[in-house]
Write a protein that holds these residues in place. Structure first.
Motif, mmCIF file in Angstrom:
data_model
loop_
_atom_site.group_PDB
_atom_site.id
_atom_site.type_symbol
_atom_site.label_atom_id
_atom_site.label_comp_id
_atom_site.label_asym_id
_atom_site.label_seq_id
_atom_site.Cartn_x
_atom_site.Cartn_y
_atom_site.Cartn_z
ATOM 1 N N MET A 154 40.641 24.019 8.750
ATOM 2 C CA MET A 154 41.422 22.783 8.717
ATOM 3 C C MET A 154 40.503 21.578 8.523
ATOM 4 O O MET A 154 39.305 21.635 8.822
ATOM 5 C CB MET A 154 42.218 22.623 10.016
ATOM 6 N N SER A 155 41.060 20.487 8.025
ATOM 7 C CA SER A 155 40.291 19.277 7.754
ATOM 8 C C SER A 155 39.827 18.636 9.060
ATOM 9 O O SER A 155 40.444 18.794 10.114
ATOM 10 C CB SER A 155 41.123 18.278 6.961
ATOM 11 N N LYS A 156 38.711 17.885 8.982
ATOM 12 C CA LYS A 156 38.202 17.190 10.151
ATOM 13 C C LYS A 156 39.036 15.951 10.479
ATOM 14 O O LYS A 156 39.094 15.530 11.629
ATOM 15 C CB LYS A 156 36.752 16.779 9.921
ATOM 16 N N SER A 157 39.661 15.366 9.464
ATOM 17 C CA SER A 157 40.472 14.176 9.687
ATOM 18 C C SER A 157 41.666 14.513 10.566
ATOM 19 O O SER A 157 42.346 15.528 10.365
ATOM 20 C CB SER A 157 40.948 13.609 8.349
ATOM 21 N N TYR A 158 41.938 13.649 11.558
ATOM 22 C CA TYR A 158 43.055 13.921 12.461
ATOM 23 C C TYR A 158 44.390 13.812 11.737
ATOM 24 O O TYR A 158 45.305 14.601 12.001
ATOM 25 C CB TYR A 158 43.021 12.956 13.646
ATOM 26 N N SER A 159 44.523 12.858 10.831
ATOM 27 C CA SER A 159 45.785 12.713 10.094
ATOM 28 C C SER A 159 46.072 13.944 9.247
ATOM 29 O O SER A 159 47.206 14.433 9.200
ATOM 30 C CB SER A 159 45.735 11.458 9.220
ATOM 31 N N LYS A 160 45.031 14.468 8.584
ATOM 32 C CA LYS A 160 45.211 15.689 7.802
ATOM 33 C C LYS A 160 45.450 16.894 8.700
ATOM 34 O O LYS A 160 46.182 17.817 8.345
ATOM 35 C CB LYS A 160 43.994 15.915 6.914
ATOM 36 N N PHE A 161 44.827 16.886 9.863
ATOM 37 C CA PHE A 161 45.038 17.973 10.821
ATOM 38 C C PHE A 161 46.515 18.066 11.204
ATOM 39 O O PHE A 161 47.086 19.162 11.270
ATOM 40 C CB PHE A 161 44.178 17.737 12.060
ATOM 41 N N CYS A 162 47.144 16.914 11.453
ATOM 42 C CA CYS A 162 48.565 16.908 11.824
ATOM 43 C C CYS A 162 49.442 17.423 10.692
ATOM 44 O O CYS A 162 50.456 18.105 10.933
ATOM 45 C CB CYS A 162 48.984 15.491 12.216
ATOM 46 N N LYS A 163 49.062 17.117 9.448
ATOM 47 C CA LYS A 163 49.850 17.568 8.305
ATOM 48 C C LYS A 163 49.676 19.062 8.035
ATOM 49 O O LYS A 163 50.586 19.715 7.511
ATOM 50 C CB LYS A 163 49.469 16.777 7.055
ATOM 51 N N GLU A 164 48.521 19.597 8.387
ATOM 52 C CA GLU A 164 48.208 20.990 8.035
ATOM 53 C C GLU A 164 48.555 21.988 9.136
ATOM 54 O O GLU A 164 48.491 23.194 8.904
ATOM 55 C CB GLU A 164 46.710 21.111 7.716
ATOM 56 N N THR A 165 48.921 21.513 10.320
ATOM 57 C CA THR A 165 49.161 22.437 11.431
ATOM 58 C C THR A 165 50.347 23.370 11.172
ATOM 59 O O THR A 165 50.277 24.563 11.485
ATOM 60 C CB THR A 165 49.415 21.652 12.727
ATOM 61 N N SER A 166 51.427 22.838 10.595
ATOM 62 C CA SER A 166 52.612 23.680 10.370
ATOM 63 C C SER A 166 52.319 24.800 9.383
ATOM 64 O O SER A 166 52.681 25.967 9.610
ATOM 65 C CB SER A 166 53.772 22.818 9.870
ATOM 66 N N SER A 167 51.636 24.459 8.278
ATOM 67 C CA SER A 167 51.313 25.498 7.291
ATOM 68 C C SER A 167 50.292 26.483 7.853
ATOM 69 O O SER A 167 50.360 27.695 7.575
ATOM 70 C CB SER A 167 50.762 24.859 6.016
ATOM 71 N N ALA A 168 49.350 26.001 8.667
ATOM 72 C CA ALA A 168 48.348 26.891 9.261
ATOM 73 C C ALA A 168 49.001 27.868 10.233
ATOM 74 O O ALA A 168 48.665 29.066 10.248
ATOM 75 C CB ALA A 168 47.281 26.074 9.964
ATOM 76 N N MET A 169 49.930 27.386 11.035
ATOM 77 C CA MET A 169 50.611 28.268 11.986
ATOM 78 C C MET A 169 51.515 29.260 11.270
ATOM 79 O O MET A 169 51.643 30.424 11.692
ATOM 80 C CB MET A 169 51.424 27.426 12.972
ATOM 81 N N ALA A 170 52.130 28.827 10.165
ATOM 82 C CA ALA A 170 52.958 29.752 9.387
ATOM 83 C C ALA A 170 52.105 30.869 8.787
ATOM 84 O O ALA A 170 52.506 32.052 8.774
ATOM 85 C CB ALA A 170 53.688 28.994 8.286
ATOM 86 N N GLU A 171 50.925 30.516 8.308
ATOM 87 C CA GLU A 171 50.007 31.521 7.765
ATOM 88 C C GLU A 171 49.520 32.468 8.852
ATOM 89 O O GLU A 171 49.383 33.679 8.617
ATOM 90 C CB GLU A 171 48.817 30.822 7.112
ATOM 91 N N LEU A 172 49.311 31.939 10.046
ATOM 92 C CA LEU A 172 48.842 32.787 11.144
ATOM 93 C C LEU A 172 49.922 33.760 11.592
ATOM 94 O O LEU A 172 49.629 34.920 11.917
ATOM 95 C CB LEU A 172 48.420 31.896 12.319
ATOM 96 N N GLU A 173 51.167 33.313 11.621
ATOM 97 C CA GLU A 173 52.266 34.182 12.058
ATOM 98 C C GLU A 173 52.514 35.317 11.069
ATOM 99 O O GLU A 173 53.029 36.387 11.456
ATOM 100 C CB GLU A 173 53.537 33.353 12.235
#
Length: 295
Positions: free
Chosen positions: A99-118
């Motif tokens: 995931m990106s180091k930027s906090y704003s990008k982190f918030c945007k990428e969490t949903s897709s990251a969790m979907a990929e993990l599931e």
């Protein structure tokens, strides 16, 4: 009294009884204390430091106390948020998700990251549940930061210097609020240069026998967080599309890193002058005839 935990409370209580309270920084008093550590030697050291004109610590009014504590709580929440987001990043990296180091990008990428993990059947459901709970905690911390920043602005706007500080280039609401606390009594500092040195924005110097050596700015003899705020304000002012002539002249003469510290130094000096004179931003320069003018 020594400026330690609870000293602000007792300072206000003693002022109510008609006493003149003078708080002294323990670091400034230490060099005046001789002999073993005991109450008598500490009292003598505080008195000696006072006689020798050591800078005092202002006794904050109740409103400034609340504002200072809100800023402290905000910093704690930010640290918790950063720690939690870094924890999530580290865990996801073990599953090949970066995931990106930027906090704003982190918030945007969490949903897709969790979907990929599931979608990974080898991942335990307990891990997914705990990660989602941590992400929800990060969201709650983010909402707390937004709420506390609104509360900070409500308290800070009650100070007359707050509006003055906002007229300075690069100074934002949080920095202006912090400056209202540090400059509760600007007379504590002899001049703007001493205030800039207090913030750690001036180089140190050492020497004896008439040989002085100027070194770098201090990393440990100041509040690193406040200095960081001033440096960020200097960066913001230097990136502005419409810059003052003094900004352009500093950026033209010095390397970028040195120029930013010089700009922060100038900002600190003028902030002290604004609090001392109770006026908006003014920049004092000298013309060819050495007459002071304002721009």
């Amino acid at each position: 009294m020594e400026a330690c935990g609870g000293s602000q409370y007792w300072g206000r209580e003693l002022e109510k009884l008609g006493h003149t309270v003078r708080l002294m920084s323990p670091k400034a008093v230490k060099q005046f204390v001789s002999g073993l550590k005991n109450d008598k030697n500490d009292a003598v050291g505080i008195y000696t430091a006072l006689v020798n004109g050591v800078r005092q610590v202002s006794v904050k009014p109740a409103a400034k106390r609340d504002l200072d504590l809100l800023l402290t709580m905000r910093n704690k929440i930010l640290k918790d948020r950063i720690a939690a987001s870094n924890n999530v990043r580290g865990i996801l990296m073990e599953y090949g998700i970066v995931m990106s180091k930027s906090y704003s990008k982190f918030c945007k990428e969490t949903s897709s990251a969790m979907a990929e993990l599931e979608q990974d059947s080898s991942v335990s459901a307990a891990v997914v549940f705990q990660l989602r709970d941590t992400i929800e905690e990060i969201s709650r911390l983010n909402e707390r930061v937004k709420k506390i920043e609104k509360d900070i602005e409500v308290l800070a706007i009650q100070d007359k210097n707050y509006e003055h500080f906002l007229t300075a280039p690069g100074i934002g609401k949080l920095t202006a609020a912090k400056m209202t606390i540090l400059l509760t009594d600007p007379k504590v500092f002899k001049n703007g240069r001493q205030f800039a040195a207090f913030l750690g924005l001036t180089p140190m110097n050492f020497g004896s026998g008439g040989h002085n050596m100027v070194t770098t700015i201090s990393k440990y003899r100041c509040d690193a967080q406040v200095r960081s705020m001033m440096v960020q304000c200097a960066h913001s002012a230097s990136r502005s599309r419409v810059r003052s002539q003094w900004l352009d002249s500093i950026l033209a003469r010095k390397p970028r890193a040195v120029a930013v510290i010089a700009i922060a130094n100038r900002l600190a000096r003028n902030l002290w002058a604004m609090a001392f004179k109770d006026e908006n931003w003014k920049l004092f320069v000298r013309d060819a005839e050495q007459k002071v003018i304002t721009v």
